[in-house]
Design a protein around this motif. Structure first.
Motif, PDB file in Angstrom:
ATOM      1  N   ARG A 102       0.856  -1.183   0.000  1.00 46.89           N
ATOM      2  CA  ARG A 102       0.000   0.000   0.000  1.00 46.89           C
ATOM      3  C   ARG A 102       0.894   1.235   0.000  1.00 46.89           C
ATOM      4  O   ARG A 102       1.900   1.279   0.689  1.00 46.89           O
ATOM      5  N   GLY A 103       0.522   2.250  -0.741  1.00 50.49           N
ATOM      6  CA  GLY A 103       1.246   3.513  -0.728  1.00 50.49           C
ATOM      7  C   GLY A 103       2.552   3.480  -1.481  1.00 50.49           C
ATOM      8  O   GLY A 103       3.350   4.417  -1.381  1.00 50.49           O
ATOM      9  N   HIS A 104       2.789   2.427  -2.278  1.00 46.79           N
ATOM     10  CA  HIS A 104       4.083   2.276  -2.926  1.00 46.79           C
ATOM     11  C   HIS A 104       4.295   3.257  -4.069  1.00 46.79           C
ATOM     12  O   HIS A 104       5.421   3.427  -4.522  1.00 46.79           O
ATOM     13  N   ALA A 105       3.237   3.921  -4.506  1.00 44.21           N
ATOM     14  CA  ALA A 105       3.413   4.895  -5.586  1.00 44.21           C
ATOM     15  C   ALA A 105       4.165   6.128  -5.109  1.00 44.21           C
ATOM     16  O   ALA A 105       4.789   6.837  -5.904  1.00 44.21           O
ATOM     17  N   HIS A 106       4.126   6.402  -3.804  1.00 40.86           N
ATOM     18  CA  HIS A 106       4.697   7.641  -3.276  1.00 40.86           C
ATOM     19  C   HIS A 106       5.903   7.432  -2.370  1.00 40.86           C
ATOM     20  O   HIS A 106       6.528   8.408  -1.951  1.00 40.86           O
ATOM     21  N   GLY A 107       6.227   6.175  -2.051  1.00 39.83           N
ATOM     22  CA  GLY A 107       7.376   5.953  -1.191  1.00 39.83           C
ATOM     23  C   GLY A 107       7.562   4.483  -0.889  1.00 39.83           C
ATOM     24  O   GLY A 107       6.675   3.661  -1.138  1.00 39.83           O
ATOM     25  N   PRO A 108       8.721   4.125  -0.337  1.00 40.22           N
ATOM     26  CA  PRO A 108       9.014   2.719  -0.063  1.00 40.22           C
ATOM     27  C   PRO A 108       8.271   2.216   1.165  1.00 40.22           C
ATOM     28  O   PRO A 108       7.953   2.965   2.077  1.00 40.22           O
ATOM     29  N   ALA A 109       7.998   0.929   1.152  1.00 45.31           N
ATOM     30  CA  ALA A 109       7.444   0.253   2.323  1.00 45.31           C
ATOM     31  C   ALA A 109       8.347  -0.933   2.632  1.00 45.31           C
ATOM     32  O   ALA A 109       8.988  -1.476   1.741  1.00 45.31           O
ATOM     33  N   GLN A 110       8.395  -1.308   3.906  1.00 40.21           N
ATOM     34  CA  GLN A 110       9.227  -2.453   4.284  1.00 40.21           C
ATOM     35  C   GLN A 110       8.805  -3.661   3.471  1.00 40.21           C
ATOM     36  O   GLN A 110       7.633  -4.013   3.436  1.00 40.21           O
ATOM     37  N   SER A 111       9.719  -4.312   2.805  1.00 40.41           N
ATOM     38  CA  SER A 111       9.331  -5.424   1.946  1.00 40.41           C
ATOM     39  C   SER A 111      10.119  -6.704   2.225  1.00 40.41           C
ATOM     40  O   SER A 111       9.630  -7.787   1.926  1.00 40.41           O
ATOM     41  N   LEU A 112      11.319  -6.617   2.776  1.00 39.41           N
ATOM     42  CA  LEU A 112      12.084  -7.817   3.100  1.00 39.41           C
ATOM     43  C   LEU A 112      11.496  -8.496   4.334  1.00 39.41           C
ATOM     44  O   LEU A 112      11.151  -7.829   5.314  1.00 39.41           O
ATOM     45  N   GLU A 113      11.387  -9.820   4.288  1.00 42.39           N
ATOM     46  CA  GLU A 113      10.830 -10.555   5.427  1.00 42.39           C
ATOM     47  C   GLU A 113      11.774 -10.408   6.626  1.00 42.39           C
ATOM     48  O   GLU A 113      12.980 -10.633   6.509  1.00 42.39           O
ATOM     49  N   PRO A 114      11.237 -10.016   7.801  1.00 45.79           N
ATOM     50  CA  PRO A 114      12.109  -9.643   8.922  1.00 45.79           C
ATOM     51  C   PRO A 114      13.091 -10.713   9.372  1.00 45.79           C
ATOM     52  O   PRO A 114      14.265 -10.416   9.590  1.00 45.79           O
ATOM     53  N   THR A 115      12.647 -11.971   9.550  1.00 45.09           N
ATOM     54  CA  THR A 115      13.598 -12.955  10.078  1.00 45.09           C
ATOM     55  C   THR A 115      14.697 -13.286   9.065  1.00 45.09           C
ATOM     56  O   THR A 115      15.820 -13.620   9.455  1.00 45.09           O
ATOM     57  N   VAL A 116      14.382 -13.180   7.784  1.00 46.83           N
ATOM     58  CA  VAL A 116      15.420 -13.387   6.767  1.00 46.83           C
ATOM     59  C   VAL A 116      16.465 -12.284   6.858  1.00 46.83           C
ATOM     60  O   VAL A 116      17.673 -12.539   6.865  1.00 46.83           O
TER      61      VAL A 116
END
Length: 453
Positions: free
Chosen positions: A62-76
């Motif tokens: 959500r909101g990726h048109a205007h900025g980054p969002a956390q996308s990498l899986e945390p435990t990885v």
């Protein structure tokens, strides 16, 4: 003598930083998928002797048109960071709504082993209907159902982490005996939401079990934290409100027979730092000038459970409409913190948009200003420490580490070096024993004494 309280500091990594337009100032604006970017953050945090690096998470785009969002899986990502750091803790977010207890318990215990005991699980219930749509769930669970599931989920995970006693792994080459079956226990859980036999298929982790964190400000979330959590991540925007929350959750922990000092209260804090107040304001203004204001207004309205048309930029929040809101896909903790801040300072919607939309408290100023603010909240029992939100990484965190941390050290409230190896030791928390070991000890103590003849 009682040891003095020590301040605890994490860095909260959300995307490339808390400011929505901060990514536009980076040399590599695609840093969100760059391991080197996160490695630099973790190493700066370790240089500053911070307790932990904390990764938030989202399960819908959500909101990726205007900025980054956390996308990498945390435990990885945390596993990768464990290999390039030695001391700093590693906190990952995972949902109790969209995971299974056995897989999650195994995943976090694995990273705890690989990091030599530096991991924590931030348990969240996830209220996002878009996330539900990604997990074959037609209708998202309501709040009561989410927290009922979360309560049982956490119980199962902790029992799995405890299913091996500390001395169950023998690995004796001479005798060929690898583990002691008498000290490895099936949990045989049969509950409303989960049926899990156990035990976990790896031994007890270096710090006993990963640290358990809870983030959420609803009544159900606070109750869950008081029963189970080692630390609570919370949104608090006023000193009085934070002190009231601190007293309340510590008292609740005590009612469960817990030591209140073993439940850390860590509100979010968003410092914007400059050598002078003018420099700090100029740093913020530079990023503010890059904002898409319409997008930010829509995002703020959605977080309040409203439409953008319900908000007037130069008017107050529509308190009656917010109070009457019935949507379950919003964070009540965020709403409560935002309303408290707005009412305490008579802020307009425009003012709130300028202040990190009321989410985590913003302090714009010099290192001295920020250090004094932190010390005041710590000394007056409004917090045991903070989750620090950098405006943009890595520079925002580096400014804090290089210029604020030395001031906190001079005040005698923050460590000058790591004194332990595990995250529990950083947090000043005791190492828990396995509940099955405690049960065995209790049974042994209850056995009648054979007096002989």
């Amino acid at each position: 003598m009682t040891a003095p309280r020590r301040l605890h500091l994490n860095t909260n990594v959300t995307g490339t930083g808390r400011h929505p337009a901060g990514w536009r100032t980076l040399a590599n604006p695609k840093s969100i998928v760059d391991l080197g970017f996160f490695t630099e953050i973790a190493r700066i945090a370790e240089r500053g002797k911070l307790d932990a690096v904390f990764l938030s998470d989202a399960l819908a785009l959500r909101g990726h048109a205007h900025g980054p969002a956390q996308s990498l899986e945390p435990t990885v990502l945390l596993t990768a960071l464990a290999g390039v750091t030695q001391h700093v803790g590693l906190v990952g977010t995972a949902s109790t709504t969209f995971n299974d207890p056995f897989n999650l318990a195994r995943r976090f215990a694995s990273v705890d082993h690989l990091s030599a005991g530096r991991v924590a699980w931030n348990a969240v219930t996830t209220y996002d209907p878009d996330a539900a749509a990604n997990f074959s769930i037609g209708e998202p669970l309501d709040k009561d159902a989410r927290y009922a599931r979360a309560e049982e989920f956490v119980e199962v995970v902790v029992r799995l982490w405890d299913s091996w006693e500390d001395d169950a792994l023998i690995a004796d080459r001479a005798t060929g005996r690898y583990a002691d079956p008498a000290r490895v226990h099936a949990i045989a859980h049969r509950g409303e939401h989960f049926q899990v036999e156990g035990p976990l298929n790896l031994p007890r982790s270096p710090q006993g079990r990963p640290v358990l964190v809870q983030a959420g400000g609803s009544e159900a979330g606070v109750a869950l934290a008081a029963r189970h959590a080692d630390a609570v991540f919370t949104a608090q925007t006023t000193l009085d409100g934070a002190q009231a929350f601190y007293r309340d959750i510590k008292a609740r922990a005590a009612l469960h027979g817990r030591d209140p000092d073993h439940l850390l209260v860590l509100p979010g804090l968003y410092p914007v730092i400059g050598g002078t107040l003018a420099e700090a304001r100029a740093r913020k203004a530079e990023m503010d000038a890059l904002l898409d204001r319409s997008s930010e207004l829509n995002k703020f309205a959605r977080a309040l459970g409203l439409d953008a048309a319900d908000l007037q930029l130069d008017g107050p929040l529509p308190y009656a409409r917010i109070d009457a809101g019935t949507r379950t896909d919003v964070s009540r903790g965020f709403i409560r913190a935002t309303v408290l801040l707005a009412r305490s300072e008579n802020l307009t919607v425009r003012d709130l948009l300028d202040r990190n939309p009321g989410a985590h408290r913003m302090v714009v100023g010099t290192p001295e200003t920020v250090a004094e603010d932190i010390a005041r909240w710590f000394d007056t029992r409004a917090a045991d420490g903070f989750n620090l939100n950098a405006d943009v990484f890595p520079s925002g965190l580096a400014d804090f580490v290089d210029h604020v941390v030395p001031l906190l050290q001079r005040k005698g409230i923050f460590r000058r070096d790591y004194e332990g190896a595990t995250l529990r030791e950083h947090y000043g928390l005791p190492r828990p024993s396995s509940r099955y070991a405690r049960m065995a000890e209790a049974a042994k103590a209850a056995e009648p004494v054979n007096a002989g003849t």
